[in-house]
Design a protein around this motif. Structure first.
Motif, PDB file in Angstrom:
ATOM      1  N   LYS A  21       0.841  -1.202   0.000  1.00 18.65           N
ATOM      2  CA  LYS A  21       0.000   0.000   0.000  1.00 18.65           C
ATOM      3  C   LYS A  21       0.871   1.245   0.000  1.00 18.65           C
ATOM      4  O   LYS A  21       2.067   1.195   0.288  1.00 18.65           O
ATOM      5  N   GLU A  44      -6.537  -2.001   2.977  1.00 20.66           N
ATOM      6  CA  GLU A  44      -5.666  -3.149   3.254  1.00 20.66           C
ATOM      7  C   GLU A  44      -6.375  -4.145   4.161  1.00 20.66           C
ATOM      8  O   GLU A  44      -6.369  -5.361   3.903  1.00 20.66           O
ATOM      9  N   MET A 101       1.779  -9.339   4.037  1.00 23.37           N
ATOM     10  CA  MET A 101       1.631  -7.890   4.077  1.00 23.37           C
ATOM     11  C   MET A 101       2.988  -7.185   4.014  1.00 23.37           C
ATOM     12  O   MET A 101       3.806  -7.290   4.930  1.00 23.37           O
TER      13      MET A 101
END
Length: 445
Positions: A47, A57, A73
């Protein structure tokens, strides 16, 4: 496509693009790359720094694990970092949450396949059908539910990849970086520090709201002043997700994507690294660039606007360099997408090898004046197909004749029609643009 444009699914956060959309995208790709194939899907997620990116997210990751996939992530990282790590980490798919150069209030979701390329339209069409509730996907249960993994090492590997792509030292070189308070804030400085540069960074304190605000590749004035006042050798500005780069030479002059293509194209060709001696610009590139290519004995093949179109041409023909005036430059020998930080490293390679300043390297290109006007409209399709608008384009072309050109196109990501006029003088550009601007007046938002 209903939701996905040329650069992903874009919109104002929780208006054009909302949290339910994000959850459903996660649900679909988690199932598509996992349970549908009777395996555990592995999806990597990155992101940018805008506030809503954290919300999206969470929604995407929830959708992924609810469909049985594992979500890795990367947190804040440039878009090309997601593409790189999707391939490097052998993931099924990559997701980037960003609206690139758009205001902080907008956001977007970009998808890349396991090869690091933009997701196939056939898959995007299925995602759109699922968003519109045209079919259902089962929820994972029991030990089939996916997991979330904090994958910071993926970002570290991307940084190491950028450093290793530069086989030179920047010791003693003074470089300015404008990180646009975006994704480059966590990556650019460590890369240049590792190469020994004297780095002076601005706009690298993101707060969720200041991404792209009077900074970055769309607002170069501060970097230009910074380079001149600090006596720097060169400056680089990135956009919000750092897939674009524009430069500023030692005199404070802007070096756009056209000039970057010229500088890198001539250098790579000189050293036998430009496949078929060919560069791939878009139809928006300046006439002056094409003439400079001719004088340098370089071939070029133009495409429609959009990095997707540039890379499709490069991939089809095996070309190694292409890009856009906006600074979206693709080095096909080591990347599948534009990478702003990689672009700045390639420019530094040329500067170090040629022992010339950036202004000297750009000097052979004599750019024509261009006037680009963005007209916000109520209906892009209606405007682009209107008889009066089409007639105005013909009138402008007839007015300029062989002195220049005009181009009218709809933005792929915003409710805009872009009017471009190019001619030997600013006055001629304004007169040519007026034909089209007058015809677009009834469609203005």
């Amino acid at each position: 496509m209903k939701y996905f444009g040329t650069d992903g699914f874009r919109g104002e956060a929780n208006n054009g693009l909302n949290v339910e959309h994000a959850f459903k995208i996660g649900r679909f790709i988690g199932w598509y790359y996992g349970a549908r194939q009777d395996k555990k899907g592995r999806i990597v997620v990155g992101k940018d720094t805008r506030r809503s990116s954290y919300m999206f997210e969470a929604a995407i990751v929830s959708g992924l694990v609810a469909s049985g996939a594992d979500a890795y992530m990367l947190h804040v990282i440039p878009t090309p970092g997601v593409a790189y790590e999707t391939v490097d980490g052998c993931f099924d798919c990559g997701v980037m949450i960003s609206a690139s150069h758009n205001p902080y209030s907008d956001n977007g979701i970009k998808l890349v396949n396991g090869d690091g390329y933009k997701m196939e339209e056939s898959v995007l069409e299925q995602i759109e059908s699922y968003i519109d509730d045209e079919f259902e996907i089962p929820l994972a249960t029991g030990d089939s539910i996916g997991a979330t993994i904090d994958y910071m090492q993926g970002r570290n590997r991307y940084i190491a990849h950028l450093i290793s792509s530069a086989n030179f030292s920047l010791q003693g070189v003074k470089i300015g970086l404008d990180c646009a308070n975006g994704s480059a804030s966590s990556v650019a400085k460590p890369v240049f520090d590792a190469l020994g540069a004297d780095v002076r960074v601005i706009n690298n304190n993101p707060d969720g709201f200041n991404i792209n605000v009077d900074c970055g590749s769309t607002h170069l004035d501060r970097l230009r002043r910074h380079v001149v006042e600090q006596g720097l050798d060169v400056g680089f500005a990135y956009d919000g997700d750092a897939d674009r780069c524009l430069a500023v030479d030692e005199r404070g002059n802007v070096v756009d994507g056209d000039l970057i293509l010229y500088v890198c194209g001539v250098y790579l060709n000189k050293h036998g690294r430009l496949t078929a001696g060919t560069v791939v610009p878009t139809v928006m590139s300046n006439f002056g660039l094409f003439r400079a290519f001719d004088e340098a004995h370089l071939s070029y093949e133009t495409t429609a606007v959009g990095d997707k179109n540039v890379y499709a041409c490069m991939r089809k023909n095996g070309y190694s360099l292409g890009g856009e005036q906006s600074g979206h430059i693709i080095f096909g020998d080591i990347a599948q997408t534009g990478d702003g930080i990689l672009t700045s490293l390639r420019i530094m390679e040329v500067l170090r090898a040629e022992r010339e300043t950036l202004s000297q390297l750009c000097a052979p290109v004599k750019l024509y004046p261009q006037l680009l006007t963005n007209v916000r409209v109520t209906d892009k399709e209606a405007a682009m197909n209107d008889e009066a608008v089409l007639a105005s384009v013909e009138a402008a072309e007839e007015f300029l004749g062989e002195r220049g050109r005009v181009l009218l196109r709809a933005s792929g990501t915003e409710p805009l029609v872009r009017v471009l006029a190019e001619a030997p003088t600013d006055e001629l550009c304004q007169k040519a643009s007026a034909f089209m601007l007058d015809a677009l007046e009834p469609f203005r938002a």
